[in-house]
Enzyme design. Structure first.
Site, short mmCIF file in Angstrom:
data_model
loop_
_atom_site.label_atom_id
_atom_site.label_comp_id
_atom_site.label_asym_id
_atom_site.label_seq_id
_atom_site.Cartn_x
_atom_site.Cartn_y
_atom_site.Cartn_z
N HIS A 1 -2.87 13.41 -0.51
CA HIS A 1 -2.77 14.86 -0.04
C HIS A 1 -2.70 15.25 -1.89
O HIS A 1 -3.50 16.36 -1.79
CB HIS A 1 -1.10 15.14 -0.12
CG HIS A 1 -0.46 16.31 0.02
ND1 HIS A 1 0.24 17.27 0.29
CD2 HIS A 1 -0.16 16.85 -1.54
CE1 HIS A 1 0.15 18.68 -0.93
NE2 HIS A 1 0.40 17.76 -1.36
N GLU A 2 -2.82 14.30 -2.39
CA GLU A 2 -3.29 15.01 -4.31
C GLU A 2 -4.63 14.63 -4.18
O GLU A 2 -4.78 15.86 -5.20
CB GLU A 2 -2.66 14.10 -5.02
CG GLU A 2 -0.72 13.48 -4.73
CD GLU A 2 -0.10 15.45 -5.32
OE1 GLU A 2 -0.82 15.81 -5.44
OE2 GLU A 2 0.50 15.22 -4.32
N GLY B 1 4.26 13.51 -5.75
CA GLY B 1 3.29 13.96 -6.34
C GLY B 1 2.72 15.37 -7.04
O GLY B 1 3.20 16.40 -6.51
N GLN C 1 -2.71 22.07 -10.46
CA GLN C 1 -1.60 22.17 -9.86
C GLN C 1 -1.05 22.79 -11.18
O GLN C 1 0.24 23.92 -10.62
CB GLN C 1 -0.68 21.82 -8.93
CG GLN C 1 -0.73 21.47 -7.85
CD GLN C 1 -0.47 20.42 -6.85
OE1 GLN C 1 0.06 19.10 -7.11
NE2 GLN C 1 0.88 21.24 -5.68
N HIS D 1 -6.30 18.17 -2.91
CA HIS D 1 -5.54 18.99 -4.84
C HIS D 1 -7.15 18.91 -5.39
O HIS D 1 -7.50 20.51 -6.39
CB HIS D 1 -4.99 18.97 -5.79
CG HIS D 1 -3.47 19.32 -4.93
ND1 HIS D 1 -3.62 20.90 -4.54
CD2 HIS D 1 -2.51 18.88 -4.34
CE1 HIS D 1 -2.09 20.70 -3.94
NE2 HIS D 1 -1.24 19.69 -3.93
N CYS E 1 4.24 20.92 -0.68
CA CYS E 1 3.19 20.66 -1.93
C CYS E 1 4.51 21.80 -2.67
O CYS E 1 4.77 22.87 -1.69
CB CYS E 1 2.02 21.39 -1.14
SG CYS E 1 1.13 21.20 -2.52
N LEU E 2 4.48 21.49 -3.87
CA LEU E 2 4.97 21.91 -5.32
C LEU E 2 3.89 23.82 -4.80
O LEU E 2 4.96 25.00 -5.75
CB LEU E 2 5.38 21.50 -6.13
CG LEU E 2 5.96 20.18 -5.82
CD1 LEU E 2 5.61 19.55 -7.10
CD2 LEU E 2 7.32 20.75 -5.69
#
Ligand code: NI
Length: 183
Positions: free
Chosen positions: A142-143, A47, A52, A146, A100-101
């Site tokens: 999660h996304e 994701g 991000q 953000h 998470c990236l």
């Protein structure tokens, strides 16, 4: 194809409320979505949210690949949701591993609702709504976080459940679990 720079924890863009997308069919948005897809697959990740990659817009991209399918999950191809809104459809939350990236090299056991409803727009501007369970529900939560300036670590109740990715296999859940963690 373009691989975009991914903001890391500490960058202010990750702590802001992102702006709604005013026109889902903008050509620029197509380019952004293509570049975000390239970036997500290159990482690799499951994701990615526009903030991000330093874009202040309410747009998320996610997938459930075959190697992440758990009990009751189905494979989900790359999916874009614009101006998404989610609603918990149960109070039941379970802990599950997340990475998470923007928080490289770590994994955390994060409580998430097991069943959510979601709505938003597709890239062609059409409205979509649906329900998600299991890993997909986790990824969408999660996304969407953000877009509101939250990272998964903010959702954790016990930071002892935050571990380096190289230690996930040696982590002993039973050393830490208690009623709070399972709430
Ligand atoms: Ni993330």
């Amino acid at each position: 194809m373009a691989i975009l720079k991914i903001a890391r924890m500490g960058h202010p863009v990750l702590r802001q409320n992102a702006r709604p997308v005013s026109d889902a069919a903008l050509p620029d948005l197509r380019q952004l979505i293509g570049d975000m897809s390239d970036t997500m697959h290159d990482a690799p990740g499951v994701g990615l949210a526009a903030p991000q990659v330093l874009v202040d817009l309410r747009l998320i991209l996610y997938r459930v690949p075959a190697d992440r399918v758990g009990d009751g999950d189905v494979v989900v191809p790359d999916t874009v949701l614009i101006n998404p809104e989610i609603t918990p459809l149960t109070d039941h939350m379970v802990l599950g591993w997340e990475g998470c990236l923007s928080v490289p090299a770590f994994r955390g056991l994060v409580p998430r609702h097991t069943h959510i409803g979601y709505c938003g727009l597709r890239p062609d501007g059409s409205r979509v709504e649906g329900e998600a369970t299991g890993f997909l529900a986790r990824v969408i939560q999660h996304e969407c976080d953000h877009l509101d300036g939250f990272l998964y670590i903010d959702r954790m109740h016990d930071l002892r459940l935050l571990v380096h990715e190289d230690e996930v296999d040696s982590f002993r859940f039973s050393d830490y679990i208690d009623s709070d963690n399972n709430a």
